[in-house]
Design an enzyme around this catalytic site. Structure first.
Site, PDB file in Angstrom:
ATOM      1  N   GLU A 283       0.827  -1.205   0.000  1.00 52.56           N
ATOM      2  CA  GLU A 283       0.000   0.000   0.000  1.00 52.56           C
ATOM      3  C   GLU A 283       0.866   1.262   0.000  1.00 52.56           C
ATOM      4  O   GLU A 283       0.549   2.251  -0.672  1.00 52.56           O
ATOM      5  CB  GLU A 283      -0.943  -0.013   1.201  1.00 52.56           C
ATOM      6  CG  GLU A 283      -2.179   0.830   1.002  1.00 52.56           C
ATOM      7  CD  GLU A 283      -3.305   0.410   1.930  1.00 52.56           C
ATOM      8  OE1 GLU A 283      -3.248   0.797   3.111  1.00 52.56           O
ATOM      9  OE2 GLU A 283      -4.228  -0.306   1.486  1.00 52.56           O
ATOM     10  N   GLU A 286       2.144   1.743  -3.414  1.00 52.10           N
ATOM     11  CA  GLU A 286       1.091   2.247  -4.306  1.00 52.10           C
ATOM     12  C   GLU A 286       0.838   3.730  -4.067  1.00 52.10           C
ATOM     13  O   GLU A 286       0.653   4.506  -5.018  1.00 52.10           O
ATOM     14  CB  GLU A 286      -0.189   1.436  -4.083  1.00 52.10           C
ATOM     15  CG  GLU A 286      -1.276   1.704  -5.096  1.00 52.10           C
ATOM     16  CD  GLU A 286      -2.523   0.846  -4.879  1.00 52.10           C
ATOM     17  OE1 GLU A 286      -3.465   0.992  -5.668  1.00 52.10           O
ATOM     18  OE2 GLU A 286      -2.541   0.048  -3.912  1.00 52.10           O
ATOM     19  N   CYS A 303      -8.415  -2.320   3.355  1.00 48.47           N
ATOM     20  CA  CYS A 303      -8.330  -3.492   4.248  1.00 48.47           C
ATOM     21  C   CYS A 303      -9.683  -3.958   4.756  1.00 48.47           C
ATOM     22  O   CYS A 303      -9.819  -5.088   5.218  1.00 48.47           O
ATOM     23  CB  CYS A 303      -7.438  -3.171   5.447  1.00 48.47           C
ATOM     24  SG  CYS A 303      -5.753  -2.788   4.990  1.00 48.47           S
ATOM     25  N   SER A 323      -7.124   1.760  -2.854  1.00 49.46           N
ATOM     26  CA  SER A 323      -5.960   0.937  -3.143  1.00 49.46           C
ATOM     27  C   SER A 323      -6.429  -0.398  -3.695  1.00 49.46           C
ATOM     28  O   SER A 323      -7.485  -0.906  -3.323  1.00 49.46           O
ATOM     29  CB  SER A 323      -5.160   0.710  -1.859  1.00 49.46           C
ATOM     30  OG  SER A 323      -4.269  -0.366  -1.991  1.00 49.46           O
ATOM     31  N   LYS A 362     -15.559 -10.275   6.796  1.00 47.07           N
ATOM     32  CA  LYS A 362     -14.487 -11.141   6.299  1.00 47.07           C
ATOM     33  C   LYS A 362     -15.049 -12.481   5.810  1.00 47.07           C
ATOM     34  O   LYS A 362     -14.479 -13.109   4.915  1.00 47.07           O
ATOM     35  CB  LYS A 362     -13.453 -11.394   7.402  1.00 47.07           C
ATOM     36  CG  LYS A 362     -12.733 -10.148   7.897  1.00 47.07           C
ATOM     37  CD  LYS A 362     -11.826  -9.539   6.859  1.00 47.07           C
ATOM     38  CE  LYS A 362     -11.013  -8.388   7.428  1.00 47.07           C
ATOM     39  NZ  LYS A 362     -10.179  -7.710   6.434  1.00 47.07           N
ATOM     40  N   GLU A 365     -16.181 -11.631   2.433  1.00 48.05           N
ATOM     41  CA  GLU A 365     -15.029 -11.344   1.578  1.00 48.05           C
ATOM     42  C   GLU A 365     -14.360 -12.626   1.087  1.00 48.05           C
ATOM     43  O   GLU A 365     -13.954 -12.724  -0.077  1.00 48.05           O
ATOM     44  CB  GLU A 365     -14.018 -10.495   2.343  1.00 48.05           C
ATOM     45  CG  GLU A 365     -12.798 -10.116   1.513  1.00 48.05           C
ATOM     46  CD  GLU A 365     -11.722  -9.454   2.343  1.00 48.05           C
ATOM     47  OE1 GLU A 365     -10.980  -8.629   1.787  1.00 48.05           O
ATOM     48  OE2 GLU A 365     -11.609  -9.764   3.539  1.00 48.05           O
ATOM     49  N   GLU A 370     -13.172 -12.761  -6.695  1.00 48.96           N
ATOM     50  CA  GLU A 370     -11.888 -12.117  -6.948  1.00 48.96           C
ATOM     51  C   GLU A 370     -10.788 -12.603  -6.007  1.00 48.96           C
ATOM     52  O   GLU A 370      -9.599 -12.465  -6.308  1.00 48.96           O
ATOM     53  CB  GLU A 370     -12.016 -10.585  -6.790  1.00 48.96           C
ATOM     54  CG  GLU A 370     -13.097  -9.959  -7.629  1.00 48.96           C
ATOM     55  CD  GLU A 370     -14.414  -9.833  -6.890  1.00 48.96           C
ATOM     56  OE1 GLU A 370     -15.056  -8.792  -7.021  1.00 48.96           O
ATOM     57  OE2 GLU A 370     -14.787 -10.779  -6.172  1.00 48.96           O
ATOM     58  N   CYS A 503     -11.543  -2.189  13.941  1.00 50.67           N
ATOM     59  CA  CYS A 503     -11.742  -3.639  14.069  1.00 50.67           C
ATOM     60  C   CYS A 503     -11.920  -4.095  15.511  1.00 50.67           C
ATOM     61  O   CYS A 503     -12.505  -5.147  15.760  1.00 50.67           O
ATOM     62  CB  CYS A 503     -10.574  -4.388  13.446  1.00 50.67           C
ATOM     63  SG  CYS A 503     -10.268  -3.955  11.726  1.00 50.67           S
TER      64      CYS A 503
END
Length: 574
Positions: A283, A286, A303, A323, A362, A365, A370, A503
């Protein structure tokens, strides 16, 4: 100030204070169900609908709900009269008359506010019998389950989803016995704009909203001799898991957690913080590439899968802003089934990767196409605690053990990923090194820390000034995204976390009732762990250096981009 008497105790409070709040200032507890103060969000859930908080006022014939009745000069309140107590008990008994009787097997057993309230009010029988509402359970969501038959119409989920997170999934529908809180047109939650952040689950007082449970899947994998099952644990887990076993809020239990995971039978126990350091490398690279080469700014951290789904639904025109980095646990899964499998001489097809996460999103996810199914199962903090209990493991008696090598080393940068501001602070540490050739003199960028919903700061890195924005909670994220869309943002980078507080307050953590002191205590523990680490910048991680030297070449390489980066999808908005 307004002078009031509550149970003959003199109380002085500000005008506009409710009876409920006034009583709490002198330690008098008035039970509630629908009421919840959304700390840090500037709103509260107080529909006055449950009628559990009824109290008597001198000179008034009828009882009044304490949560929506404001004080006046000379008011005299009685909270503990036989009439008030009987009324509360009757209200709870009526709730129970239209509530499933499966408490022993309910996901919220021992953590259900209705169950606790019934016990506190000495409800010992089901006095009222009659027709009960019938609704279909919604299991379409890959992260959460909706059981409308257990809904008590407190509207907490509605307030959290609509006012705090501004996602707008829930609303009351139908009438009479068929009334419930549901999605638009009562559609399956998977077909809505739900981000699966899990904050509705965090505030639900009953089992109407719960997590999708994957513990049986993990037990099955652990019992399969043909499978090599590894596990990773996120930073926020180690400062919350202890609460599930009666330990102090924010207790740091990294060593016991690691030992407990080994006792459950995992073949290897690794640290998601290693992958957080890896995320920092990609990151930061980037970010600097966009700054140097005139790329799209600001860059937004990626994230948090709940916020990623939020932008896909709500701001599809900005999908080139985040990102392209995968989240740390997905990076871990990808590297585990490639690099680690080679190092351990394990067939990737036989490797099962389990993530212990504070977050319900999560789970969703890990099922995204992907991501390539690099993570097989996601368990929450609560699910891990239930597995430890199920296995008869005495958590308090566990020794402190270390993570396994190769993907078990981490720096303080990876540790602070679990709190709002932590991801961008970790990234800035490495960005400063890249721009100046030296680690920052003080690794702690305290100007990036705090609990306010929206924060901003400027970080000096040599001749470069990095302008940083931070948002936690999707409602706050919306404000920053609107500024980016309208060309009013001057930031180089923005960190967004879907859960208010980050989190540490995720939807899979021990239930915290939106209590800010609990959330802050967990975050403070992460900062202590960061301070205690011998290395505090991701680029100093020796195992990470080996990963790049042996496998990925360098941050942003073709191979790194192929394995560790992703793309986003424009989604419909109902």
């Amino acid at each position: 100030m307004v002078n009031v008497k509550i149970n003959d105790l003199a109380v002085q409070v500000e005008p506009g204070t409710t009876v409920l709040e006034a009583a709490r200032t002198v330690g008098i507890n008035i039970p509630t169900l629908c009421y919840m103060k959304m700390e840090g969000a500037g709103c509260e859930n107080a529909p006055g609908s449950c009628r559990v908080c009824m109290v008597e006022l001198e000179g008034r014939a009828n009882l009044v709900p304490a949560c929506v009745t404001t004080v006046w000069e000379g008011m005299s309140v009685r909270t503990n009269t036989p009439r008030a107590i009987k009324t509360r008990r009757t209200v709870v008994e009526l709730f129970l008359s239209n509530h499933p009787k499966d408490c022993l097997v309910c996901e919220r057993n021992r953590h259900c506010e209705l169950q606790t309230l019934a016990a506190d009010l000495n409800v010992r029988e089901n006095k009222y019998e009659g027709k009960m509402a019938k609704h279909v359970k919604d299991t379409s969501g890959m992260s959460l389950v909706r059981d409308p038959e257990k809904c008590i119409l407190c509207r907490r989920c509605e307030t959290m989803c609509n006012e705090v997170q501004t996602v707008g999934v829930y609303s009351a529908i139908n009438r009479s016995l068929e009334t419930t809180v549901a999605t638009a047109f009562n559609a399956p939650v998977a077909e809505t704009t739900c981000t699966f952040c899990g904050q509705c689950v965090s505030v639900c007082p009953t089992g109407a909203l719960t997590q999708t449970n994957h513990t049986r899947d993990v037990w099955k994998a652990l019992a399969d001799p043909e499978k090599f099952v590894i596990v990773q644990a996120a930073p926020a887990i180690r400062v919350a898991l202890g609460e599930m076993f009666g330990m102090a809020v924010g207790a740091r239990v990294t060593g016991k957690m690691t030992a407990g995971l080994r006792r459950l039978g995992f073949d290897k126990v690794y640290d998601t913080n290693f992958a957080a350091d890896l995320t920092v490398m990609e990151e930061a690279n980037e970010l600097l590439d966009r700054i140097k080469n005139g790329g799209r700014l600001p860059i937004l951290t990626s994230c948090c899968p709940a916020w990623v789904k939020f932008i896909e639904h709500q701001f599809p025109e900005l999908l080139d802003v985040p990102s392209t980095c995968k989240s740390p646990h997905e990076m871990f899964g990808t590297i585990a089934k490639t690099y680690l499998a080679q190092k351990l001489n394990i067939d990737p097809a036989k490797m099962i990767v389990v993530s212990i996460m504070p977050c319900l999103a999560k789970k969703y996810e890990s099922a995204r196409e992907e991501m390539g199914r690099s993570v097989d199962f996601v368990l929450t903090t609560r699910e891990l605690a239930s597995m430890l209990r199920e296995a008869g493991i005495n958590f308090h008696a566990l020794p402190d053990e270390d993570f396994d090598p190769i993907m078990g080393e981490s720096t303080g940068a990876g540790t602070i990923f679990g709190t709002t501001g932590g991801v961008i602070e970790a990234t800035v540490r490495t960005a400063v090194h890249a721009l100046t050739g030296q680690n920052p003199a003080d690794a702690e960028f305290t100007q990036l820390r705090g609990t306010d919903g929206i924060r901003e700061a400027t970080v000096k890195a040599g001749d470069t000034e990095l302008k940083i924005g931070i948002a936690n909670g999707l409602g706050n994220a919306r404000k920053l995204l609107e500024a980016v869309r309208d060309g009013k943002s001057q930031y180089h980078a923005i960190e967004i976390m879907a859960c208010p507080g980050g989190c540490v307050a995720g939807g899979g953590q021990p239930y915290h009732g939106n209590n800010q002191s609990i959330i802050k205590e967990r975050a403070a523990s992460l900062y202590v762990m960061d301070r205690e680490k011998p290395l505090r910048c991701a680029h100093d991680n020796a195992e990470l250096k080996a990963l790049y030297a042996e496998f990925l070449e360098k941050p942003g390489s073709h191979k790194a981009h192929d394995l560790l980066h992703t793309a986003y999808v424009k989604r419909e908005k109902m």
